[in-house]
Scaffold this motif. Structure first.
Motif, PDB file in Angstrom:
ATOM      1  N   ASP A 241      -7.527   4.192  -0.473  1.00 56.62           N
ATOM      2  CA  ASP A 241      -6.381   4.962   0.021  1.00 56.62           C
ATOM      3  C   ASP A 241      -6.133   4.678   1.489  1.00 56.62           C
ATOM      4  O   ASP A 241      -4.976   4.586   1.943  1.00 56.62           O
ATOM      5  CB  ASP A 241      -6.635   6.463  -0.174  1.00 56.62           C
ATOM      6  N   PHE A 242      -7.206   4.542   2.246  1.00 53.97           N
ATOM      7  CA  PHE A 242      -7.079   4.294   3.677  1.00 53.97           C
ATOM      8  C   PHE A 242      -6.460   2.924   3.932  1.00 53.97           C
ATOM      9  O   PHE A 242      -5.619   2.764   4.814  1.00 53.97           O
ATOM     10  CB  PHE A 242      -8.461   4.395   4.340  1.00 53.97           C
ATOM     11  N   VAL A 243      -6.867   1.920   3.163  1.00 49.62           N
ATOM     12  CA  VAL A 243      -6.297   0.576   3.312  1.00 49.62           C
ATOM     13  C   VAL A 243      -4.817   0.582   2.947  1.00 49.62           C
ATOM     14  O   VAL A 243      -3.996  -0.083   3.598  1.00 49.62           O
ATOM     15  CB  VAL A 243      -7.075  -0.442   2.455  1.00 49.62           C
ATOM     16  N   ASP A 244      -4.446   1.323   1.919  1.00 49.95           N
ATOM     17  CA  ASP A 244      -3.048   1.360   1.488  1.00 49.95           C
ATOM     18  C   ASP A 244      -2.128   1.993   2.524  1.00 49.95           C
ATOM     19  O   ASP A 244      -0.902   1.843   2.444  1.00 49.95           O
ATOM     20  CB  ASP A 244      -2.924   2.097   0.157  1.00 49.95           C
ATOM     21  N   LEU A 245      -2.693   2.703   3.502  1.00 46.42           N
ATOM     22  CA  LEU A 245      -1.884   3.229   4.600  1.00 46.42           C
ATOM     23  C   LEU A 245      -1.329   2.123   5.483  1.00 46.42           C
ATOM     24  O   LEU A 245      -0.457   2.377   6.318  1.00 46.42           O
ATOM     25  CB  LEU A 245      -2.725   4.169   5.471  1.00 46.42           C
ATOM     26  N   LYS A 246      -1.821   0.921   5.326  1.00 42.54           N
ATOM     27  CA  LYS A 246      -1.374  -0.217   6.136  1.00 42.54           C
ATOM     28  C   LYS A 246       0.144  -0.343   6.130  1.00 42.54           C
ATOM     29  O   LYS A 246       0.753  -0.713   7.132  1.00 42.54           O
ATOM     30  CB  LYS A 246      -2.027  -1.482   5.582  1.00 42.54           C
ATOM     31  N   PHE A 249       4.951   0.760   2.007  1.00 43.27           N
ATOM     32  CA  PHE A 249       5.347   0.166   0.736  1.00 43.27           C
ATOM     33  C   PHE A 249       4.171   0.003  -0.227  1.00 43.27           C
ATOM     34  O   PHE A 249       4.374  -0.369  -1.382  1.00 43.27           O
ATOM     35  CB  PHE A 249       6.008  -1.194   0.973  1.00 43.27           C
ATOM     36  N   THR A 250       2.959   0.260   0.222  1.00 42.56           N
ATOM     37  CA  THR A 250       1.793   0.081  -0.656  1.00 42.56           C
ATOM     38  C   THR A 250       1.029   1.377  -0.884  1.00 42.56           C
ATOM     39  O   THR A 250      -0.089   1.352  -1.399  1.00 42.56           O
ATOM     40  CB  THR A 250       0.831  -0.973  -0.064  1.00 42.56           C
ATOM     41  N   LEU A 251       1.618   2.501  -0.530  1.00 40.19           N
ATOM     42  CA  LEU A 251       0.912   3.773  -0.670  1.00 40.19           C
ATOM     43  C   LEU A 251       0.546   4.024  -2.132  1.00 40.19           C
ATOM     44  O   LEU A 251       1.402   4.003  -3.018  1.00 40.19           O
ATOM     45  CB  LEU A 251       1.786   4.914  -0.151  1.00 40.19           C
ATOM     46  N   TYR A 369       2.159  -6.095 -12.335  1.00 35.43           N
ATOM     47  CA  TYR A 369       3.015  -5.070 -12.923  1.00 35.43           C
ATOM     48  C   TYR A 369       3.241  -3.917 -11.945  1.00 35.43           C
ATOM     49  O   TYR A 369       4.371  -3.475 -11.725  1.00 35.43           O
ATOM     50  CB  TYR A 369       2.390  -4.547 -14.212  1.00 35.43           C
ATOM     51  N   GLN A 370       2.156  -3.420 -11.350  1.00 34.24           N
ATOM     52  CA  GLN A 370       2.272  -2.280 -10.457  1.00 34.24           C
ATOM     53  C   GLN A 370       3.111  -2.619  -9.234  1.00 34.24           C
ATOM     54  O   GLN A 370       3.923  -1.812  -8.777  1.00 34.24           O
ATOM     55  CB  GLN A 370       0.886  -1.796 -10.031  1.00 34.24           C
ATOM     56  N   ALA A 371       2.938  -3.829  -8.694  1.00 33.97           N
ATOM     57  CA  ALA A 371       3.719  -4.234  -7.527  1.00 33.97           C
ATOM     58  C   ALA A 371       5.204  -4.296  -7.851  1.00 33.97           C
ATOM     59  O   ALA A 371       6.051  -3.915  -7.034  1.00 33.97           O
ATOM     60  CB  ALA A 371       3.239  -5.594  -7.022  1.00 33.97           C
ATOM     61  N   ALA A 438       6.863   9.427   3.500  1.00 36.92           N
ATOM     62  CA  ALA A 438       5.631   8.633   3.478  1.00 36.92           C
ATOM     63  C   ALA A 438       5.931   7.153   3.457  1.00 36.92           C
ATOM     64  O   ALA A 438       5.166   6.341   3.983  1.00 36.92           O
ATOM     65  CB  ALA A 438       4.780   9.024   2.265  1.00 36.92           C
ATOM     66  N   ARG A 439       7.051   6.777   2.875  1.00 42.10           N
ATOM     67  CA  ARG A 439       7.449   5.365   2.828  1.00 42.10           C
ATOM     68  C   ARG A 439       7.991   4.868   4.165  1.00 42.10           C
ATOM     69  O   ARG A 439       8.357   3.712   4.299  1.00 42.10           O
ATOM     70  CB  ARG A 439       8.508   5.143   1.753  1.00 42.10           C
ATOM     71  N   GLY A 440       8.073   5.743   5.160  1.00 48.22           N
ATOM     72  CA  GLY A 440       8.517   5.324   6.488  1.00 48.22           C
ATOM     73  C   GLY A 440      10.007   5.447   6.711  1.00 48.22           C
ATOM     74  O   GLY A 440      10.524   4.962   7.713  1.00 48.22           O
ATOM     75  N   LEU A 441      10.741   6.103   5.795  1.00 49.00           N
ATOM     76  CA  LEU A 441      12.175   6.250   5.960  1.00 49.00           C
ATOM     77  C   LEU A 441      12.470   7.284   7.045  1.00 49.00           C
ATOM     78  O   LEU A 441      11.771   8.289   7.182  1.00 49.00           O
ATOM     79  CB  LEU A 441      12.832   6.678   4.644  1.00 49.00           C
ATOM     80  N   SER A 442      13.526   7.050   7.800  1.00 49.97           N
ATOM     81  CA  SER A 442      13.925   7.973   8.849  1.00 49.97           C
ATOM     82  C   SER A 442      14.569   9.214   8.235  1.00 49.97           C
ATOM     83  O   SER A 442      14.964   9.228   7.066  1.00 49.97           O
ATOM     84  CB  SER A 442      14.922   7.306   9.798  1.00 49.97           C
TER      85      SER A 442
END
Length: 503
Positions: A241-246, A249-251, A369-371, A438-442
């Protein structure tokens, strides 16, 4: 490579020189390993301001933290890699609000690192040290609540070791000694800096020759035993989970791939050990993502040739991270091959046919598939039907294994839909807002997506953060992943062609 391992050894050696007991040195051990683990949690914002987030973090060792020289160096990076007009706009935006945003980033890095240490069930003394690793001796650190001896000694040792490791790597023993003396009494504890300067030759001896991983494992002052299988899985999940915070788009990507790959393994009749290996490899398969800049991961346009080559390094970097641990190396052997393709067109080694392990074929199909079902900066999320169509097209083209693909698609078709009501008292609308934030949208874009007023969207975000007890996007993202809100169940509709499937 191995910067953190080397700084851990330096911190432990220095702790021994100043007479810390085994219990105190154990705190130093974990604090030194976790000191900067939160730095990638806002890499998306770092790349938005400065271009290459990895280059930005490297530059922090060149000038005193918070100094005018550091500020000027950062200003020169604003909008890097973009046309002049874009850089001007970024510079103007930074002048209005960016400096405070950067200060907040540094402060929250320690909070995020403390949160991971807490999830890994480390002792309170470690949590306090990790949470204070950006404080400085003169009180001008982050968050700036502590100074002098009030800063835990483990935090003081970890920070000194972190910076002198870089100075030693770049300029040798004398450079490290000079560096410690120059920042003594400001950034560093003057007594610790004096001990280091006096004994630098011994403290830095053999760092280039030692088998660093083995040396760090052997140096743990109070090794208490191995994790149970369930605790090991929990630790992998926390790190995934911590890595996916990078990137926004990968949360939730790793935990989704992990579950899908394991379910596919069960459908294939794999034994319990193989299914567990698939589940764990799914959690670990993208650790190498940390070694690639968000200027690439979050780029909205097509990638250049050099950028594509860096993306192709992801499985290799993952394997390099895992290969030194006997417990993790088997996961690395699966993960390194999940981007290989049956016709030899994959990466990083161009394996073909039977050279690709069966578990890696299943993991590769699950990841692809998930991507496809997740949004990416260059395309929206594909619907489940379109993702299945594309995956089967890869089978017909001879790139993906038919058995693995059908098992993944079968597992995907039988997943239970995620709940619509949110945790912590979140309303359905607040869950929608949280996912977009969470996806970074304003705030403006969230308002447009949900057809609400920007002020309403801002109020929603404020209420959400209050309900779930967070103050940053990264913290909100972790909350959403841990409560099954990300990645969102994809709608069954068509999307645009995936020109970076599996990325």
């Amino acid at each position: 490579m191995e910067h953190v391992l080397r700084q851990c050894l330096i911190a432990l050696r220095l702790a021994e020189r100043v007479g810390l007991d085994d219990g105190s040195r154990a705190v130093v051990y974990y604090a030194a390993l976790l000191v900067n683990v939160g730095c990638h949690s806002d890499a998306h914002e770092q790349a938005r301001w400065f271009g290459d987030d990895i280059a930005l973090r490297a530059a922090r060792y060149e000038h005193p933290l918070g100094s005018m020289r550091a500020t000027v160096a950062g200003m020169r990076l604003l909008g890097s890699g973009n046309p002049p007009l874009h850089r001007f706009r970024v510079g103007l935006e930074f002048a209005l609000s960016g400096r405070q945003a950067v200060d907040d980033m540094i402060r929250h890095h320690a909070e995020m690192a403390r949160g991971l240490a807490e999830q890994l069930a480390l002792p309170d003394a470690v949590l306090d040290a990790v949470g204070s690793t950006y404080e400085q001796w003169d009180g001008r650190g982050w968050p700036g609540r502590l100074r002098g001896d009030d800063v835990p000694i483990a935090a003081r040792l970890a920070q000194l070791a972190e910076f002198v490791e870089v100075a030693h790597r770049v300029g040798g023993v004398e450079a490290a000694r000079t560096f410690a003396r120059e920042r003594a009494g400001t950034q560093f504890d003057p007594e610790l800096a004096a001990v280091f300067a006096e004994e630098a030759d011994l403290l830095l001896a053999d760092l280039d020759d030692a088998a660093t991983w083995d040396a760090v494992i052997a140096a743990e002052p109070m090794l208490v035993g191995a994790l149970s299988p369930d605790a090991f899985d929990d630790a992998l999940l926390a790190i995934a989970d911590f890595v996916d915070l990078k990137s926004p788009f990968t949360l939730g990507h790793a935990r989704a791939v992990s579950g899908l790959a394991a379910a596919a393994g069960e459908r294939l009749g794999l034994d319990a050990g193989e299914v567990r290996a698939l589940r764990r490899a799914g959690l670990a398969h993208d650790l190498g993502r940390l070694g690639i800049s968000n200027a690439i991961w979050d780029k909205p346009g097509p990638l250049g040739a050099g950028e594509r080559e860096r993306v192709r390094m992801l499985p290799y970097l993952t394997e390099r991270m895992l290969r030194q641990s006997p417990a993790l190396a088997p996961l690395g052997r699966i993960a390194v091959a999940h981007r290989e393709r049956l016709d030899g067109s994959g990466h990083p080694h161009g394996l073909a046919g039977p050279a690709i392990p069966r578990l890696a074929r299943v993991l590769g199909a699950a990841d692809a598939y998930q991507a496809m079902c997740e949004p990416r900066p260059h395309r929206p999320a594909h619907g489940a039907g379109e993702a299945a169509t594309q995956l089967r097209a890869e089978v017909r083209a001879g790139r993906l294994d038919r058995e693995a693909v059908e098992a993944v698609l079968g597992a995907a078709g039988h997943r239970v839909a995620r709940r619509r009501e949110g945790p912590a008292g979140l309303t359905v609308r607040e869950v929608e807002v949280l996912r977009l934030a969470a996806r970074g949208l304003s705030t403006r874009v969230i308002a447009e997506r949900l057809v609400i007023a920007p002020k309403t969207a801002a109020n929603h975000i404020e209420h959400i953060y209050t309900k779930i007890g967070v103050s940053t996007r990264a913290q909100a993202s972790l909350f959403a992943m841990r409560h099954g809100l990300l990645p969102e169940e994809p709608p069954a509709s068509d999307g645009l062609p995936a020109d970076r499937a599996g990325v």
